[in-house]
Every structure is written in structure tokens, then in C-alpha cells.
Design a protein around this motif. Structure first.
Motif, PDB file in Angstrom:
ATOM      1  N   VAL A 166      66.883  68.487  43.869  1.00 23.49           N
ATOM      2  CA  VAL A 166      65.195  68.596  43.198  1.00 23.49           C
ATOM      3  C   VAL A 166      65.230  67.033  42.501  1.00 23.49           C
ATOM      4  CG1 VAL A 166      63.620  69.208  41.849  1.00 23.49           C
ATOM      5  CG2 VAL A 166      65.142  70.831  43.105  1.00 23.49           C
ATOM      6  N   HIS A 167      64.365  66.165  43.145  1.00 19.96           N
ATOM      7  CA  HIS A 167      64.125  64.896  42.450  1.00 19.96           C
ATOM      8  C   HIS A 167      62.908  64.973  41.624  1.00 19.96           C
ATOM      9  CE1 HIS A 167      64.203  60.379  43.636  1.00 19.96           C
ATOM     10  NE2 HIS A 167      63.971  60.528  42.207  1.00 19.96           N
ATOM     11  N   LEU A 168      63.337  64.704  40.384  1.00 11.83           N
ATOM     12  CA  LEU A 168      61.867  64.906  39.542  1.00 11.83           C
ATOM     13  C   LEU A 168      61.492  63.352  39.145  1.00 11.83           C
ATOM     14  CD1 LEU A 168      60.047  66.491  37.622  1.00 11.83           C
ATOM     15  CD2 LEU A 168      62.044  66.125  35.788  1.00 11.83           C
ATOM     16  N   TYR A 169      60.327  63.124  39.285  1.00  7.69           N
ATOM     17  CA  TYR A 169      59.534  61.888  38.894  1.00  7.69           C
ATOM     18  C   TYR A 169      59.045  62.144  37.420  1.00  7.69           C
ATOM     19  CZ  TYR A 169      60.702  60.187  43.492  1.00  7.69           C
ATOM     20  OH  TYR A 169      61.382  59.679  44.556  1.00  7.69           O
ATOM     21  N   SER A 170      59.443  61.594  36.231  1.00  7.52           N
ATOM     22  CA  SER A 170      58.942  62.034  35.050  1.00  7.52           C
ATOM     23  C   SER A 170      58.526  60.815  34.155  1.00  7.52           C
ATOM     24  CB  SER A 170      60.184  62.656  34.137  1.00  7.52           C
ATOM     25  OG  SER A 170      59.878  62.906  32.885  1.00  7.52           O
ATOM     26  N   GLN A 171      57.594  61.008  33.445  1.00 10.95           N
ATOM     27  CA  GLN A 171      56.882  60.078  32.464  1.00 10.95           C
ATOM     28  C   GLN A 171      57.404  60.456  31.001  1.00 10.95           C
ATOM     29  OE1 GLN A 171      53.178  62.532  30.931  1.00 10.95           O
ATOM     30  NE2 GLN A 171      52.754  61.351  32.655  1.00 10.95           N
ATOM     31  N   GLY A 172      58.395  61.071  30.952  1.00 14.33           N
ATOM     32  CA  GLY A 172      59.134  61.573  29.835  1.00 14.33           C
ATOM     33  C   GLY A 172      59.784  60.265  28.948  1.00 14.33           C
ATOM     34  N   GLN A 173      59.914  60.655  27.799  1.00 12.35           N
ATOM     35  CA  GLN A 173      60.661  59.623  26.774  1.00 12.35           C
ATOM     36  C   GLN A 173      62.134  59.600  27.062  1.00 12.35           C
ATOM     37  OE1 GLN A 173      57.051  59.971  23.607  1.00 12.35           O
ATOM     38  NE2 GLN A 173      59.014  58.818  22.819  1.00 12.35           N
ATOM     39  N   GLY A 174      62.895  60.518  27.545  1.00 13.18           N
ATOM     40  CA  GLY A 174      64.120  60.641  27.734  1.00 13.18           C
ATOM     41  C   GLY A 174      64.649  61.547  29.082  1.00 13.18           C
ATOM     42  N   ILE A 175      64.658  60.649  30.174  1.00 10.01           N
ATOM     43  CA  ILE A 175      64.943  61.293  31.248  1.00 10.01           C
ATOM     44  C   ILE A 175      66.037  62.189  31.523  1.00 10.01           C
ATOM     45  CG2 ILE A 175      63.468  59.775  32.616  1.00 10.01           C
ATOM     46  CD1 ILE A 175      66.142  58.569  33.847  1.00 10.01           C
ATOM     47  N   PHE A 176      67.170  61.798  30.795  1.00  9.50           N
ATOM     48  CA  PHE A 176      68.454  62.580  30.952  1.00  9.50           C
ATOM     49  C   PHE A 176      68.158  63.761  29.984  1.00  9.50           C
ATOM     50  CE2 PHE A 176      69.667  58.353  31.743  1.00  9.50           C
ATOM     51  CZ  PHE A 176      70.572  58.377  32.812  1.00  9.50           C
ATOM     52  N   ASP A 177      67.537  63.654  28.891  1.00  5.83           N
ATOM     53  CA  ASP A 177      67.194  65.207  28.543  1.00  5.83           C
ATOM     54  C   ASP A 177      66.446  65.937  29.408  1.00  5.83           C
ATOM     55  OD1 ASP A 177      68.491  64.907  25.923  1.00  5.83           O
ATOM     56  OD2 ASP A 177      66.957  63.972  25.025  1.00  5.83           O
ATOM     57  N   ASP A 178      65.530  65.328  30.128  1.00  6.27           N
ATOM     58  CA  ASP A 178      64.675  66.031  31.366  1.00  6.27           C
ATOM     59  C   ASP A 178      65.585  66.642  32.158  1.00  6.27           C
ATOM     60  OD1 ASP A 178      62.455  65.230  29.930  1.00  6.27           O
ATOM     61  OD2 ASP A 178      61.632  63.869  31.471  1.00  6.27           O
ATOM     62  N   GLN A 179      66.509  65.890  32.607  1.00  7.63           N
ATOM     63  CA  GLN A 179      67.644  66.243  33.686  1.00  7.63           C
ATOM     64  C   GLN A 179      68.374  67.317  33.056  1.00  7.63           C
ATOM     65  OE1 GLN A 179      71.100  63.975  34.168  1.00  7.63           O
ATOM     66  NE2 GLN A 179      71.201  64.345  36.596  1.00  7.63           N
ATOM     67  N   ARG A 180      68.859  67.152  31.828  1.00 11.02           N
ATOM     68  CA  ARG A 180      69.692  68.554  31.168  1.00 11.02           C
ATOM     69  C   ARG A 180      68.793  69.732  31.047  1.00 11.02           C
ATOM     70  NH1 ARG A 180      69.268  69.946  26.241  1.00 11.02           N
ATOM     71  NH2 ARG A 180      68.473  67.946  25.612  1.00 11.02           N
ATOM     72  N   GLN A 181      67.685  69.730  30.762  1.00 12.61           N
ATOM     73  CA  GLN A 181      66.842  70.999  30.379  1.00 12.61           C
ATOM     74  C   GLN A 181      66.443  71.410  31.782  1.00 12.61           C
ATOM     75  OE1 GLN A 181      64.578  70.496  26.541  1.00 12.61           O
ATOM     76  NE2 GLN A 181      64.720  68.369  27.422  1.00 12.61           N
TER      77      GLN A 181
END
Length: 884
Positions: A366-381
Motif C-alpha cells: 500500500v503506497h500512501l501519499y501523505s501531507q503529514g509532518q512525519g511520514i515515518f510515524d505515518d508508516q509505522r502507525q
């Protein structure tokens, strides 16, 4: 019904337009291959931010508030249809003078500017500001937008653009990376991405802040044509709760559980189009057992209060500092002042609402395109939520349209990813502005009890402070915000006796977490007011008492850290002094405020900067780092660091942020990205330079090689650690601000002197401070997200938030003080947050000098500017909230 109109000179027909559609929806969603993306959706259908402005038969119109049917037969012009030479001029002018930061709002400003300049080739600044009244910019403070428009006007009259910096070396004002494309709306944000087979998602939020969910009935939604999937708690294959520090935030609240706020998510829908997805989400029927919410933070931590999270104390955290004997010092002090201060909840109001896109790839990725402030935290969660191994969760940063801390926590990343996994199709989930206000964490309201004493000469002897912050429904980083507020309780002043307690409390209000300033600005409002009150008691000038007490190298900060380097607070006071004296001599009413803000999270955290430079071709190097670009100019600065070390052209470097390499650095927070990311790029670039020297500068001979840079600071200690000289933070920025009022008590001008270590890009650096001051003025005077006694925001419109518009924003003069930070790249330290730390205190002091009224609560709406901007609006909101 069908709709035919002329778009950018070409006739377009939409065979079927859904009832109630706006022109913006047609332009962005219904035109297929002819869709345009320069008009952005910042607040649809409110029509209150200006991001979607287009020209209708030559007249400017916000397209999100215009019924599509009214465009029948009209000529519609978007930025895509502006002549190429004019587009290029606008792009270059805005990039050159620093007229954009995150860029999301700028296409609307450009279309307004085109309309204005077509009618008035030589406008005044005041005329421009009045025309911009429908527009919001949360980043720039408008000053450089006005300058950019005047630059375009000048060139159209035969003048020339300011020269561009092409060297890209550190200390020069290289144009913002991708600045021209951003100005023209051509660099995509998440919502501008439309992969083949895209489904659109929507979420169903709770109707009540605190209620037991008895039943979730999705049958009506599932039966609707065009709906592909309705997901609830039953569909989560992995861990249903997540969080940056505490795992207390459920992706979906389950049946039998209790909601935590009106931003709690109960279900998510994937459908053929946005309208169907939203209609299906609304059709989901929820049976509740409504409970009384906990909305007062002090009541929440009292014995017997209902638990927001059953089984978990409402006292999320308590931070304490005890140095010396504050009680004894206050008892013997010559002068003691005290006050109870209350700051308000603030909505970030980034112009780009939350949006995430998830795309299925081969092998179950799954490839997520994120506007978040920490993409590695997004990946982990997200990986944990989906039950996937980390390598199956790929994340790419799409630089966002503003964040200011409000995109640290996940919003809809998990929901987009889950719907993608369940449908096998790309899914994009975007929040409406109203949903955004309910979901993401805000600035903490903090109640602060202060007692401060000094001796007969005005030297501070003690500070005793107690703080209670409303962290709302979820922990987010609330414990750290209160820790930071407490750690900054004494401001940039020398105090040997400190007693501090700072508590973060769970409530059923919307969550609160990181926002620019991160607790330091709340503490500064109280402490700067205390300084003014002491100055009055002692009979001292307000500048003098601050200079007398300002910390220097060798002095001790609030936390007990001995300051050993780069302490520039006195230098900022000295820089302000001539302006202060001149204003006083001219009979002006003034206020002054000082501030300090940490660079780096500190408090015992291991903090990394990580970078990779990948030679992709003889004229292209990919620059990877682990931090987020969100308008602060980070990618530009990192390119300048690479240029400085390698001597290559800035055009060679292409910045990327994704999970290809393990560049886990945590959140882009704590004013730290330049210091940590910059140092990492310097280390990688030195290796690239050495390799270049070995091949006589022929980059093509290094194609495919990867150069690594990793920078670690792990020598800070937790607050209250039992060590002799606790280093709680890597570095600190310092500032002094002067607020000058006119004869009616309106803010006439702000002069801001800031110790930035070194300005790696002076234009971007000044822009950060100007934008921060604008936000600080709103914080001081007009902004407030009021919630009712049921924990529901009473106003979810952009205009209702009280954000200052261009015509109410005074000029800001920035003075850059460079007190080099030895641990920063080329002496730099963070500037992204400190720009608003002193502002409220300076404004409060100026207003006291104007009318003799000491103000202890924010916003100061009874001020002349508060009344001019808000009128009776806040009174009406308080009445609506039942708090009048």
C-alpha cells in the motif's frame, strides 16, 4: 442537467451536473482530462478563504460558493488560462520576493492580483490590501504578497524584476524550491492527485463528544449506488488505536465503546465520487447512549470526575521544576506581583484541509501519499493499523499546504490506507473544513497561576507558577506541550528560585497538541505581563527591566540548564532599543515583549538528522531527508547546504521525502528541521564532494552512488533529571518585539528582532518571522475556537475563527541578529516558532499603556483591533456556547 461554459478559451460541456454542485466541484472533479487544479479547495462551500478564486466574465469570483448552474454560458478563466508570459511573471515575482510559503492559497491571490492590475496598473499598498480582504494566508502575514503584486505591477509598467540568486550558497536568498510552480498552482498537493481508478472517501464523525456507541448501522450507505465499501471497527485487520506517544486514538470507535469528542471517527466510505461518499457517510445510522461530557480541565482532574478514557486517569501528565526556594524568596522579595492568566483554544487553519491518497501496488504494498509532518510515524502507525509488515507500507510526502503542528497526528491516513486495502483501488480521503476543525489537535488553552518577585533594583528573585492545560480527547503531544510551557515559565530571564507545576488534562473537547510555539507562547504571555507589572512597581522602564534580567552565557534557564553558547536575547534588546526610543520620543504608545524557544525536542530524546544524496544522472542528484516541507522552506535550505559543500548548481538537486531509505527522524517539530536536517545534508554533501574531486568533477561518473549523512544529538536529559547541570535542549532562539499603537489603539507597526544563529536564506528567514508575528497578533487579539458545554465548536467557518485579514495586518519590520549556534549548520538555529512567542505579551503591554487596563485573558477582544475585526461576533459565539 448539462452545463456548457467556456473554460480558458475552450468550450466545455458537462453532460450531467449533480444537483447542488458548485463551480469548483465541476472544475476539479467533473471535467475528466480537462480538469484544472489551480483553484484549490480550502473551505468549500464557505467562500471565505479565496483559494478557489477564478474570473467569471472577467470578474473575480470564489468558485466554491458559486452554484455550477450559474456558470452556464459564462467565460471562466483559471490560472491555467492566463497568458504564458504573464504566468511566468507572476511565478518569478512571488518566488523572488518570498511572496509564498506553503503556496496553497497563492493561486487565488494571483488571480485577484491579475484582476486588480488589469483595472488599476498602479495600485497603492492600501488598495491592494483592501482587494485581498476575501483571501486568507496563514503563512506569510501578507506583507510579501503585497510586495509581489507591486513587483508584478512595476514590471508591467516597464520596470524589472529583482535579480535572482543563482549561486544557491548559504547566506544568499535562493528562490524557494519549486516556488514558481507553487505560485501557479501546478505543484500538486494530495487533493490534486487523480490516479487511474480513483475512489473517493469520506468519514462519519461522532454526533456527540461523549456517548456510548450502541449500534452502527451501515446498511443504507452500503445500498447506495456508487458505494464500494463502508468500513467500521470490524474491518480493521491490525491495531485499531494509534498515537504519537500514547496509543489512545482509535481509528474507529467500536460498538460498546465511548466516544471521546465530536472528532471521533465511527466509519469510512469509499465511493465513485466525493458527493456519493459524503452522502453515504451521512446515511450511516448510529444509536447512542448519550453521556455528560467532561469539558473543564480542572474539573477533569478532580476526584470523582468521569474518565474520558475508561480505565485511564484524566491527569495525562504533570511536569515539575523545583530550583532553590521560591516560597522563601517570594516572602523576602521587595516587590511581588501575581495574576491568573487564561489562554484560548486556537485552530491552526492551515489552508489545505487534511487529505490522504492510498494506492495499491504489486505484492500487496500500500503506497500512501501523505501531507503529514512525519511520514515515518505515518508508516509505522498505518502498517500496524493494517496489520502489514513495515516494508509493505510505503509512504511518500506530498509537501503540504500548511501545518503549524496540526498535521503531526494522523487524521485520515489510516482510513485511506484501509479503504485502499479493502477495495484494491486507489482511495483519496479528504476532510471538509468543518470536519477538519473537529478532528485535528489545536493549540492548548492553558490556565496559569503566577507569582513573581524582584528586589528593590528590579532583579528577579523567584517565579512560582502552576499551569493546567486542556489537552482534549487524545494525548497527542499534550504532555510535551505542558512540559515545554513549564520549562519556559521564566522566559529568557535569570531566575534562581523556581517552583513550577504544569498539568495536561484529558477532556471531551477537541484534542489539543502541537501548534507553533508549543507552550512557550502561552507561558510568555503570562511572564511578559509579570515583567510589565514589576516594572511599574519598581518604577522602571520596561526595556530596562528586561535588559537587566536577560540571560547571558553562564546563566541558568528555567529548567536548570546552564546556557553555554549562542545566547542572543540582549543583542535583540539592543537591536530594538533605537526603535523603542524613537517611538517613545514621538509620543507613540508602545509595548515590548521578549521570548525564548527551544530548537530541538530535547528533554532526553535521541534526535536524528538523516540524509541521502543519490546521483541519478550527470545533471541530477536526489536529496532525501526525513523531515517535512510545509512552507517553512526546509527543502530550499537543504539544497543550499548541499550546494555550499559541493559547489554544484542548485538546479542539480531534486528534493524527495519518502520511505525508500530508513531516514526515520520523527516529527517535523521543535523548530529543529534546519539544525538536524541541515547537519545531515552537510555530512552527506562532504562525502559527495570528496567523490567528485576523485573524478575531476564529472558527476556522471558517480551515477547510482548513494552518499549518506546522519547526525545525532543524544546528550539532553529529561526535565527534572537529578544531575548537576541538566542539558534539556540543544539550542535556543531569542527574540524581542516592539508593538506600536496608533492614536486609536490599533496596532500600527511591529518591529521584531530575532536571534536566528545565522540566516541561511535571509528572504525565507524574514518571511517565517513575518508570518509568525501575524499569527501572534491573531493569537493576542482576535482568534478563539470556542466550544460549547457539550464539547462542540460553535463556529466552524474560516471567517468565524477571527484570523486577521490583509487590511488589518500591520507592517512588520524584521531585524536579524546572528549569534552563531555552534551545533547548527553554519551557525543556524530554528526560527519557525519563536516569531509569535513574545507577541501577545508585547500587545498586552501596549494596550495597558493605551488605556490603563491590565488584561489577563486571550484573545484581548475588548481592544480597538479586536472590536474592529470581530465586532459582536465573539459575544454571539459565547452566547451560543452557553458561556456568556
Amino acid at each position: 442537467m448539462a452545463l456548457t461554459f467556456v473554460l480558458n478559451g475552450e468550450t466545455r460541456t458537462v453532460p450531467t451536473v449533480a444537483e447542488g454542485s458548485t463551480l469548483l466541484q465541476v472544475l476539479r472533479e467533473d471535467l475528466g482530462e480537462y480538469r484544472v487544479i489551480s483553484p484549490k479547495d480550502g473551505c468549500a462551500p464557505q467562500g471565505q478563504c479565496g483559494c478557489c478564486l477564478v474570473l467569471i466574465d472577467g470578474k473575480p469570483q470564489v468558485s466554491c460558493a458559486m452554484p455550477a448552474t450559474k456558470a452556464e454560458g459564462k467565460h471562466v478563466v483559471t490560472l491555467e488560462g492566463v497568458p504564458p508570459e504573464e504566468r511566468k511573471l507572476f511565478g518569478e515575482a512571488f518566488a523572488r520576493v518570498g511572496g509564498l510559503q506553503c503556496g496553497f492559497c497563492i493561486p487565488g491571490f494571483v488571480m485577484r492580483a491579475k484582476s486588480l492590475l488589469d483595472a488599476n496598473p498602479e495600485p497603492t499598498d492600501d488598495e491592494i490590501r483592501k482587494k485581498l480582504d476575501v483571501h486568507l494566508c496563514r503563512c506569510t502575514g501578507y506583507q510579501r504578497i503585497v510586495e509581489a503584486i507591486q513587483t508584478v505591477a512595476l514590471v508591467k509598467r516597464g520596470g524589472t524584476l529583482p535579480p535572482a540568486d543563482t549561486t544557491g550558497r548559504v547566506g544568499t536568498s535562493l528562490d524557494r524550491y519549486q516556488g514558481e510552480a507553487m505560485t501557479l498552482g501546478m505543484r500538486p498537493y494530495v487533493d490534486d492527485m487523480y490516479p487511474q481508478g480513483l475512489l473517493h472517501g469520506a468519514v462519519r464523525l461522532s454526533d456527540h463528544a461523549r456517548a456510548k456507541v450502541v449500534k452502527i448501522d451501515t446498511s443504507k450507505a452500503e445500498a447506495m449506488p456508487g458505494v464500494h465499501k463502508v468500513a467500521t471497527f470490524r474491518d480493521v485487520p491490525g491495531e485499531r488505536t494509534y498515537g504519537l506517544i500514547e496509543k489512545d486514538w482509535p481509528g474507529f470507535v467500536a460498538e460498546g465503546e465511548v466516544t471521546h469528542c465530536v472528532g471521533s471517527v465511527l466509519a469510512a466510505v469509499a465511493a465513485d465520487d466525493v458527493r456519493t461518499a459524503r452522502a453515504a457517510a451521512a446515511a450511516i445510522e448510529i444509536e447512542y447512549e448519550v453521556l455528560t461530557p467532561v469539558v473543564d480541565p480542572e474539573a477533569a482532574i478532580a476526584d470523582g470526575a468521569p474518565e474520558v478514557h475508561p480505565g485511564r486517569s484524566n491527569r495525562l501528565s504533570t511536569a515539575r521544576i523545583a530550583r532553590g526556594d521560591a516560597d522563601a524568596a517570594l516572602a523576602s522579595a521587595t516587590h511581588v506581583v501575581e495574576g491568573v492568566f487564561q489562554t484560548q483554544r486556537i485552530e491552526h487553519a492551515f489552508l489545505e484541509p487534511e487529505s490522504s491518497l492510498a494506492v495499491p501496488e504489486a505484492d500487496g504494498v500500500v503506497h500512501l501519499y501523505s501531507q503529514g509532518q512525519g511520514i515515518f510515524d505515518d508508516q509505522r502507525q498505518c502498517a500496524a493499523f493494517l496489520g502489514l509488515p513495515l516494508e509493505k507500507m510505503k509512504v511518500t510526502l506530498v509537501p503540504n499546504g500548511g501545518a503549524f503542528g496540526g498535521k503531526e497526528d494522523m487524521s485520515v491516513q489510516a482510513h485511506a490506507s484501509l479503504l485502499c486495502l479493502l477495495t484494491g483501488r486507489p482511495v483519496k480521503v479528504k476532510l471538509t473544513r468543518e470536519e477538519s476543525i473537529r478532528v485535528h489537535p489545536k493549540r492548548h488553552p492553558i490556565k496559569m497561576y503566577y507569582r513573581v518577585g524582584c528586589d528593590a533594583e528590579g532583579r528577579l528573585v523567584a517565579v512560582n507558577a502552576r499551569m493546567v492545560g486542556d489537552t482534549g480527547a487524545y494525548a497527542s503531544v499534550g504532555a510535551k506541550v505542558l512540559e515545554r510551557a513549564g520549562g519556559h515559565a521564566c522566559g529568557p530571564y535569570r531566575v534562581n528560585n523556581v517552583k513550577l507545576e504544569a498539568t495536561a488534562a484529558y477532556t471531551n473537547n477537541p484534542p489539543c497538541g502541537a501548534m507553533r510555539g508549543f507552550g512557550a507562547n502561552q507561558a510568555a504571555f503570562a511572564m511578559e505581563s509579570m515583567m510589565d507589572m514589576l516594572a511599574e512597581k519598581v518604577g522602571m522602564d520596561r526595556w530596562v527591566i528586561r535588559y537587566l534580567n536577560a540571560v547571558q552565557v553562564g546563566d541558568t534557564f528555567s529548567t536548570g540548564q546552564v546556557l553555554e553558547k549562542s545566547v542572543g536575547i540582549r543583542q535583540t534588546l539592543e537591536a530594538i532599543k533605537p526603535h523603542y526610543d524613537a517611538a517613545v520620543a514621538a509620543g507613540k504608545v508602545v509595548g515590548i515583549g521578549c521570548g525564548i524557544k527551544n530548537t530541538g525536542i530535547g528533554n532526553g530524546a535521541k534526535e536524528w538528522g538523516k540524509s541521502r544524496l543519490v546521483v541519478e544522472a550527470g545533471d541530477r542528484v536526489a536529496l532525501y531527508n526525513g523531515y517535512t516541507e510545509m512552507g517553512q522552506g526546509l527543502l530550499t535550505i537543504l539544497i543550499q547546504c548541499a550546494v555550499e559543500e559541493t559547489g554544484l548548481s542548485p538546479a542539480v538537486f531534486q528534493a524527495k521525502v519518502d520511505t525508500r531509505f530508513d531516514l526515520q527522524c520523527g516529527q517535523t517539530t521543535g523548530s529543529r528541521a534546519t539544525l538536524f536536517g541541515g547537519n545531515a545534508v552537510v555530512l552527506a554533501a562532504k562525502k559527495l564532494k570528496a567523490a567528485l574531486d576523485g573524478v575531476q568533477g564529472d558527476l556522471s561518473k558517480l551515477e547510482g552512488q548513494v552518499f549518506e549523512g546522519e547526525f545525532l544529538i543524544d546528550d539532553t536529559v529529561p526535565l527534572g533529571a537529578p544531575v548537576a547541570n541538566p542539558k534539556t535542549h540543544t539550542s535556543f532562539g531569542y527574540a524581542t518585539q516592539l508593538v506600536i499603537l496608533d492614536g486609536q489603539g490599533m496596532v500600527e507597526k511591529v518591529v521584531a528582532a530575532h536571534d536566528v544563529g545565522r540566516a541561511l536564506n535571509p528572504t525565507l528567514c524574514r518571511g517565517q518571522i513575518e508570518g509568525s508575528v501575524h499569527m501572534g497578533l491573531g493569537y493576542a487579539l482576535t482568534e478563539d475556537l470556542i466550544c460549547d458545554t457539550d464539547g462542540v465548536p460553535v463556529n466552524d467557518t474560516m471567517r468565524g475563527l477571527g484570523i486577521l485579514r490583509a487590511r488589518h495586518t500591520p507592517p512588520v519590520e524584521v531585524i536579524l541578529v546572528e549569534e552563531a549556534e555552534p551545533e547548527g549548520p553554519y551557525g543556524a538555529k530554528g526560527v519557525g516558532e519563536i516569531g509569535l512567542v513574545p507577541t501577545a505579551g508585547a500587545v498586552a503591554g501596549a494596550l495597558y499603556a493605551f488605556d490603563g487596563k491590565r488584561r489577563f485573558s486571550l484573545p484581548m477582544i475588548d481592544s480597538p483591533m479586536g472590536q474592529a475585526v470581530l465586532g459582536n461576533r465573539r459575544k454571539q459565539d459565547l452566547e451560543k456556547a452557553g458561556r456568556s
